[in-house]
Motif scaffolding. Structure first.
Motif, PDB file in Angstrom:
ATOM      1  N   LEU A 129       0.583  -0.882   0.255  1.00  0.00           N
ATOM      2  CA  LEU A 129       0.091  -0.350   0.336  1.00  0.00           C
ATOM      3  C   LEU A 129       0.885   1.622  -0.274  1.00  0.00           C
ATOM      4  CD1 LEU A 129      -3.353  -1.228   2.401  1.00  0.00           C
ATOM      5  CD2 LEU A 129      -3.254  -0.735   0.351  1.00  0.00           C
ATOM      6  N   ARG A 130       2.013   1.009   0.651  1.00  0.00           N
ATOM      7  CA  ARG A 130       2.701   2.393   0.589  1.00  0.00           C
ATOM      8  C   ARG A 130       3.797   2.754  -0.550  1.00  0.00           C
ATOM      9  NH1 ARG A 130       5.345   1.310   7.016  1.00  0.00           N
ATOM     10  NH2 ARG A 130       4.573   3.046   7.411  1.00  0.00           N
ATOM     11  N   ALA A 131       3.897   1.446  -0.821  1.00  0.00           N
ATOM     12  CA  ALA A 131       4.320   0.988  -2.857  1.00  0.00           C
ATOM     13  C   ALA A 131       3.719   2.340  -3.937  1.00  0.00           C
ATOM     14  CB  ALA A 131       5.112   0.698  -2.553  1.00  0.00           C
ATOM     15  N   ALA A 132       2.073   2.006  -3.392  1.00  0.00           N
ATOM     16  CA  ALA A 132       1.168   2.435  -4.054  1.00  0.00           C
ATOM     17  C   ALA A 132       0.975   3.696  -4.187  1.00  0.00           C
ATOM     18  CB  ALA A 132      -0.419   1.944  -3.888  1.00  0.00           C
ATOM     19  N   GLY A 133       1.126   4.626  -2.967  1.00  0.00           N
ATOM     20  CA  GLY A 133       1.405   5.922  -2.738  1.00  0.00           C
ATOM     21  C   GLY A 133       0.573   6.531  -1.522  1.00  0.00           C
ATOM     22  N   PHE A 134       0.252   4.998  -0.491  1.00  0.00           N
ATOM     23  CA  PHE A 134      -0.749   5.661   1.077  1.00  0.00           C
ATOM     24  C   PHE A 134       0.316   5.985   1.860  1.00  0.00           C
ATOM     25  CE2 PHE A 134      -3.725   3.098  -1.465  1.00  0.00           C
ATOM     26  CZ  PHE A 134      -4.770   4.040  -1.021  1.00  0.00           C
ATOM     27  N   SER A 135       0.219   7.116   1.828  1.00  0.00           N
ATOM     28  CA  SER A 135       0.446   7.312   3.566  1.00  0.00           C
ATOM     29  C   SER A 135       0.103   6.473   4.872  1.00  0.00           C
ATOM     30  CB  SER A 135       0.417   8.649   3.849  1.00  0.00           C
ATOM     31  OG  SER A 135       1.037   9.512   2.632  1.00  0.00           O
ATOM     32  N   ILE A 136       1.300   5.531   5.411  1.00  0.00           N
ATOM     33  CA  ILE A 136       0.681   4.996   6.571  1.00  0.00           C
ATOM     34  C   ILE A 136       1.752   5.100   7.519  1.00  0.00           C
ATOM     35  CG2 ILE A 136      -0.154   2.612   7.421  1.00  0.00           C
ATOM     36  CD1 ILE A 136      -0.419   1.370   4.475  1.00  0.00           C
ATOM     37  N   GLU A 137       1.402   5.302   8.595  1.00  0.00           N
ATOM     38  CA  GLU A 137       2.321   5.696   9.951  1.00  0.00           C
ATOM     39  C   GLU A 137       2.344   5.047  10.820  1.00  0.00           C
ATOM     40  OE1 GLU A 137       1.281   9.716  11.615  1.00  0.00           O
ATOM     41  OE2 GLU A 137       1.448  10.252   9.828  1.00  0.00           O
ATOM     42  N   GLU A 138       2.969   4.757  11.550  1.00  0.00           N
ATOM     43  CA  GLU A 138       3.283   3.581  12.762  1.00  0.00           C
ATOM     44  C   GLU A 138       3.142   4.524  14.261  1.00  0.00           C
ATOM     45  OE1 GLU A 138       6.360   1.253  13.094  1.00  0.00           O
ATOM     46  OE2 GLU A 138       5.800  -0.232  14.415  1.00  0.00           O
ATOM     47  N   ARG A 139       1.852   3.492  15.162  1.00  0.00           N
ATOM     48  CA  ARG A 139       1.579   5.112  16.117  1.00  0.00           C
ATOM     49  C   ARG A 139       1.927   3.980  17.749  1.00  0.00           C
ATOM     50  NH1 ARG A 139      -2.670   8.378  14.009  1.00  0.00           N
ATOM     51  NH2 ARG A 139      -1.608   9.658  12.790  1.00  0.00           N
ATOM     52  N   SER A 162      -0.381   2.572  19.258  1.00  0.00           N
ATOM     53  CA  SER A 162      -1.210   2.065  19.232  1.00  0.00           C
ATOM     54  C   SER A 162      -1.539   1.049  18.066  1.00  0.00           C
ATOM     55  CB  SER A 162      -2.709   2.472  19.115  1.00  0.00           C
ATOM     56  OG  SER A 162      -3.074   3.148  18.347  1.00  0.00           O
ATOM     57  N   GLY A 163      -0.280   0.914  17.177  1.00  0.00           N
ATOM     58  CA  GLY A 163      -0.552   0.529  15.425  1.00  0.00           C
ATOM     59  C   GLY A 163      -0.904   1.688  14.183  1.00  0.00           C
ATOM     60  N   TYR A 164      -0.909   0.514  13.243  1.00  0.00           N
ATOM     61  CA  TYR A 164      -0.690   1.526  12.396  1.00  0.00           C
ATOM     62  C   TYR A 164      -2.094   1.715  11.525  1.00  0.00           C
ATOM     63  CZ  TYR A 164       3.624  -1.495  10.955  1.00  0.00           C
ATOM     64  OH  TYR A 164       5.206  -1.778  11.286  1.00  0.00           O
ATOM     65  N   VAL A 165      -1.934   2.851  10.568  1.00  0.00           N
ATOM     66  CA  VAL A 165      -3.541   4.326  10.537  1.00  0.00           C
ATOM     67  C   VAL A 165      -2.974   4.704   8.999  1.00  0.00           C
ATOM     68  CG1 VAL A 165      -2.661   5.974  11.763  1.00  0.00           C
ATOM     69  CG2 VAL A 165      -4.743   5.520  10.684  1.00  0.00           C
ATOM     70  N   VAL A 166      -3.398   4.655   8.609  1.00  0.00           N
ATOM     71  CA  VAL A 166      -3.267   5.351   7.065  1.00  0.00           C
ATOM     72  C   VAL A 166      -3.856   7.422   6.985  1.00  0.00           C
ATOM     73  CG1 VAL A 166      -4.831   6.045   4.295  1.00  0.00           C
ATOM     74  CG2 VAL A 166      -4.093   3.527   5.815  1.00  0.00           C
ATOM     75  N   THR A 167      -2.990   8.175   6.704  1.00  0.00           N
ATOM     76  CA  THR A 167      -3.549   9.083   7.157  1.00  0.00           C
ATOM     77  C   THR A 167      -3.352  10.203   5.501  1.00  0.00           C
ATOM     78  OG1 THR A 167      -0.712   9.973   7.105  1.00  0.00           O
ATOM     79  CG2 THR A 167      -1.856   9.703   9.136  1.00  0.00           C
ATOM     80  N   ASP A 168      -3.245   9.424   4.648  1.00  0.00           N
ATOM     81  CA  ASP A 168      -3.418  10.068   3.238  1.00  0.00           C
ATOM     82  C   ASP A 168      -3.510   8.840   2.226  1.00  0.00           C
ATOM     83  OD1 ASP A 168      -4.072  12.297   1.815  1.00  0.00           O
ATOM     84  OD2 ASP A 168      -1.464  13.025   1.529  1.00  0.00           O
ATOM     85  N   ALA A 169      -3.746   9.626   0.624  1.00  0.00           N
ATOM     86  CA  ALA A 169      -4.449   8.722  -0.139  1.00  0.00           C
ATOM     87  C   ALA A 169      -3.669   9.311  -1.394  1.00  0.00           C
ATOM     88  CB  ALA A 169      -5.338   7.235  -0.337  1.00  0.00           C
ATOM     89  N   PRO A 170      -2.793   8.234  -2.410  1.00  0.00           N
ATOM     90  CA  PRO A 170      -3.039   8.892  -3.749  1.00  0.00           C
ATOM     91  C   PRO A 170      -4.467   9.940  -4.165  1.00  0.00           C
ATOM     92  CG  PRO A 170      -2.250   6.355  -4.263  1.00  0.00           C
ATOM     93  CD  PRO A 170      -3.061   7.162  -2.363  1.00  0.00           C
ATOM     94  N   GLU A 171      -4.206  10.615  -5.050  1.00  0.00           N
ATOM     95  CA  GLU A 171      -4.997  11.088  -5.776  1.00  0.00           C
ATOM     96  C   GLU A 171      -6.015  10.321  -6.836  1.00  0.00           C
ATOM     97  OE1 GLU A 171      -5.822  13.075  -8.873  1.00  0.00           O
ATOM     98  OE2 GLU A 171      -4.293  11.803  -9.886  1.00  0.00           O
ATOM     99  N   PHE A 172      -5.780   9.044  -7.088  1.00  0.00           N
ATOM    100  CA  PHE A 172      -6.240   8.019  -8.074  1.00  0.00           C
ATOM    101  C   PHE A 172      -5.479   6.953  -8.381  1.00  0.00           C
ATOM    102  CE2 PHE A 172      -7.561   7.956 -12.939  1.00  0.00           C
ATOM    103  CZ  PHE A 172      -8.975   8.521 -12.210  1.00  0.00           C
ATOM    104  N   GLY A 173      -6.913   5.863  -8.544  1.00  0.00           N
ATOM    105  CA  GLY A 173      -5.750   4.731  -8.682  1.00  0.00           C
ATOM    106  C   GLY A 173      -6.912   3.820  -8.006  1.00  0.00           C
TER     107      GLY A 173
END
Ligand code: BT5
Length: 305
Positions: free
Chosen positions: A40-50, A52-63
């Motif tokens: 998912l990161r390679a596909a452009g999603f920003s995923i943070e490790e907090r 309490s776990g992992y969370v998506v913070t942003d997504a690519p604009e298309f796809g």
């Protein structure tokens, strides 16, 4: 697309979740969860490790996955990098019984306008077709073209571009009347399904478009297509079952009403002043021969001499 990848994305979209919890929920090993996160990161999603776990913070604009991310409307998305025409694919799905699906492509190789005219569809645009099961009598479904045009204009307003509507199916830039978007509506004879094909020139250079056309890139700079599509689908969901609201909303944004127009139908050419729209999307024109109602045709806005 992997169902697990989609499930991981969906789980990480709400609140942080630990890999072990997610692995238990999905019934796969932690190593596989990490693989999906990496992909998912390679596909452009920003995923943070907090903590309490992992969370998506942003997504690519298309796809494909990006367009599903954060989609609140009751539609499923079918995404293609390249396709002949999203309307052709949507009709196939509709005829096979699918409803409430949106076919979206990065490129169309045989994009169509009305009467089989060519629709230029390079990368960077929004080429999508919505398969609807309308809650309207078959005779009223043409109003959905106006609903789609209003929904596009509202979504485009978020980007800072001021759009207005030209009867029956165009979204234009208000000041210049350059064409920003067009709608191609196709329906089953019995009203069982409607396909709303929507083309919006988003992140495209002006010189890749036919003359008389413009893009959001030219008008306001590049836009986030995912947000624009999601906004469009929310607006369409609100408007689709309320034809009278659609007519009012269309009138409010119309560039056609009050104008001298020339409308070419399959059989005649009518000139006069466009005075109103009525159900199911009929244009009323005051001409020398009196008031004329037109259901379908090509409309030109005539400049005052
Ligand atoms: C339309 O037709 O405006 C309907 C366009 C619908 C396109 C969407 S994209 C997704 C879905 N899949 C499809 O295959 N189609 C739909 P019409 O009013 O007939 O206008 C067509 C005319 O617009 C052409 O003859 C050109 O002059 C002009 N044109 C072509 N490509 C354009 C573009 N990208 N932007 C603006 N104008 C364009």
């Amino acid at each position: 697309m992997s169902g697990y990848r989609r499930a991981v994305l969906s789980a990480l979209s709400a609140n942080p979740i630990s890999v072990t919890t997610l692995a238990d929920e999905l019934g796969i090993g932690p190593a596989r969860i990490h693989e999906h996160i990496d992909a998912l990161r390679a596909a452009g999603f920003s995923i943070e490790e907090r903590p309490s776990g992992y969370v998506v913070t942003d997504a690519p604009e298309f796809g494909g996955l990006a367009l599903e991310y954060g989609l609140e409307s009751p539609f499923s998305i079918e995404y293609h990098e390249s396709i002949g025409s999203t309307n052709d694919r949507a009709r196939e799905l509709a005829e096979a019984g699918h409803r409430e699906v949106v076919v979206i492509a990065e490129v169309q190789t045989r994009g169509r306008g009305r009467l089989d005219r060519e629709w230029t569809s390079p990368p960077g645009g929004i080429w999508m077709s919505v398969v609807l099961s309308p809650d309207l009598p078959a005779g009223q479904t043409p109003v959905l073209t106006l609903a789609a045009a209003v929904a596009v204009a509202r979504a485009v307003a978020d980007t800072g571009a001021a759009a207005g509507l030209k009867w029956p199916n165009d979204v234009l830039i208000k000041d210049t009347e350059a064409k920003l978007a067009g709608i191609l509506t196709e329906a089953a004879g019995d009203g069982g399904w409607v396909v709303l094909g929507v083309g919006v020139n988003a992140n495209i250079d002006g010189d890749a478009l036919p003359s008389g056309a413009t893009s959001l890139r030219e008008e306001v700079g590049d836009v986030n297509r995912r947000r624009l599509i999601h906004r469009f689908l929310r607006e369409l969901t609100e408007l689709r079952d309320t034809p009278m609201k659609v007519l009012d909303a269309w009138r409010d944004r119309s560039l056609t009403l009050g104008r001298k127009v020339r409308v070419t139908t399959s059989g005649e050419v009518i000139e006069g002043t466009a005075v109103d729209v009525s159900m199911p999307g009929t244009l009323l024109i005051d001409s020398d021969e009196g008031r004329v109602s037109v259901d379908a045709g090509d409309c030109e806005h005539l400049r005052p001499v």
